[in-house]
Design a protein around this motif. Structure first.
Motif, short mmCIF file in Angstrom:
data_model
loop_
_atom_site.label_atom_id
_atom_site.label_comp_id
_atom_site.label_asym_id
_atom_site.label_seq_id
_atom_site.Cartn_x
_atom_site.Cartn_y
_atom_site.Cartn_z
N PRO A 11 -16.00 -24.03 -7.93
CA PRO A 11 -16.20 -25.40 -7.45
C PRO A 11 -17.39 -25.53 -6.52
CG PRO A 11 -13.88 -24.78 -7.30
CD PRO A 11 -14.65 -23.53 -7.61
N GLU A 12 -17.59 -24.52 -5.68
CA GLU A 12 -18.72 -24.53 -4.76
C GLU A 12 -20.05 -24.49 -5.52
OE1 GLU A 12 -20.79 -21.38 -1.67
OE2 GLU A 12 -18.61 -21.40 -1.82
N ALA A 13 -20.12 -23.62 -6.52
CA ALA A 13 -21.35 -23.49 -7.31
C ALA A 13 -21.67 -24.78 -8.05
CB ALA A 13 -21.21 -22.34 -8.30
N ILE A 14 -20.67 -25.42 -8.64
CA ILE A 14 -20.89 -26.65 -9.38
C ILE A 14 -21.34 -27.78 -8.44
CG2 ILE A 14 -19.77 -28.46 -10.73
CD1 ILE A 14 -20.49 -25.99 -12.31
N GLY A 54 -14.52 -29.75 -11.59
CA GLY A 54 -15.89 -29.82 -11.11
C GLY A 54 -16.88 -29.90 -12.26
N LEU A 55 -16.66 -29.10 -13.30
CA LEU A 55 -17.53 -29.16 -14.48
C LEU A 55 -17.43 -30.51 -15.16
CD1 LEU A 55 -17.33 -25.79 -16.46
CD2 LEU A 55 -19.29 -26.78 -15.27
N ALA A 56 -16.21 -31.01 -15.32
CA ALA A 56 -16.01 -32.28 -16.02
C ALA A 56 -16.64 -33.44 -15.26
CB ALA A 56 -14.52 -32.53 -16.22
N ARG A 57 -16.61 -33.40 -13.94
CA ARG A 57 -17.16 -34.49 -13.12
C ARG A 57 -18.64 -34.35 -12.86
NH1 ARG A 57 -12.47 -33.49 -9.91
NH2 ARG A 57 -13.85 -32.45 -8.40
#
Length: 275
Positions: free
Chosen positions: A39-42, A106-109
């Protein structure tokens, strides 16, 4: 290159960020480091205006073996095997699942387009991960499995919610109920992947070429197309048309639009700046 993560690596080049799954579990298995770091990376990539496209891939022989069960036992064990296992433990487990869901959410958003390039095994949590991407390519050796049912878990990181939109209800239910394996040929037929390539090298070359073509377009327009499509997914056509009309009324005027017209008139390749 960003070397601050234990479970992944980020490589940036000309507007493309490659998010590489690295483990440290066998087969890039997803352990505590992954669920904390992803989540942090995204969020960082989403906020970086220099990044226009994200390419997710696995290092080594496989995309990912999915959840690292042994690696997660320190977190999960006490919540599943405690003597009491009453409200407090259940609330903690609910919170842990919610935290883990942020990796795929996180990827989806993410406002930027996300491409998955899959080779070798893509199991369990890997299916949740690629379902959150905009589209997927794979190599001929790719094998997919929504295998949570085999270990007594209902898939809870997004696959059951997103895959029906991608491969349909019937295919999703078959994968979820059986925990069986799907090869690249069937993955292509069911629409899980857009295209299959003969080797991992060919897969990566084409995925990078596609990412480059996307990155060469006006980034705010690409992001706008993604947001409009996400909004329209569960709306009527009339609602979707109204939304995109309002979107363009707000954001159509831009320096990139002027650059597109100028480049057309001057018969040259446009250089879009995202402004």
């Amino acid at each position: 290159m960003d070397g601050t993560y234990k479970s992944l690596r980020i490589e940036k080049n000309e507007g493309i960020a490659e998010l590489v799954l690295t483990g440290p579990g066998k087969g890039n298995a997803m352990g505590p480091d992954f669920w904390r770091e992803m989540p942090e990376a995204i969020r960082a990539l989403d906020a970086d205006d220099a990044v226009r496209v994200i390419l997710v891939r696995g290092e080594g022989k496989n995309f990912t073996y999915g959840l690292d069960l042994m690696g997660m036992m320190e977190s999960l064990g006490p919540l599943l095997t405690g003597d009491s296992n009453l409200a407090l433990e259940r609330l903690k487990l609910l919170a842990l699942i919610g935290d883990m869901q942020q990796a795929t959410e996180g990827l989806a958003r993410c406002r930027k387009p996300v491409i998955a390039a899959v080779h070798g095994w893509c199991i369990g949590g890997g299916m949740d991960l690629i379902a959150a991407c905009d589209f997927r390519y794979c190599s001929e050796d790719a094998k997919f499995s929504l295998r949570e049912v085999k270990v007594g878990i209902v898939a809870d990181l997004g696959a059951l919610q997103r895959l029906p939109r991608i491969i349909g209800e019937g295919n999703t239910r078959e994968l979820a109920y059986t925990g069986g394996d799907v090869g690249s040929a069937r993955a292509l037929r069911m629409g899980l992947v857009n295209e299959v390539f003969p080797t991992q090298e060919a897969l990566l070359a084409e995925a990078r070429a596609t990412a480059k073509r996307i990155a060469e377009n006006p980034p705010l327009v690409v992001q706008g197309a993604k947001q409009v499509m996400e909004y329209c997914a569960d709306k009527s056509t009339a609602d979707g048309l109204r939304y995109v009309a309002v979107w363009n009324s707000a954001f159509l005027q831009s320096q990139d639009l002027a650059e597109a017209f100028a480049a057309f008139a001057e018969r040259r390749t446009p250089q879009f700046q995202g402004r």
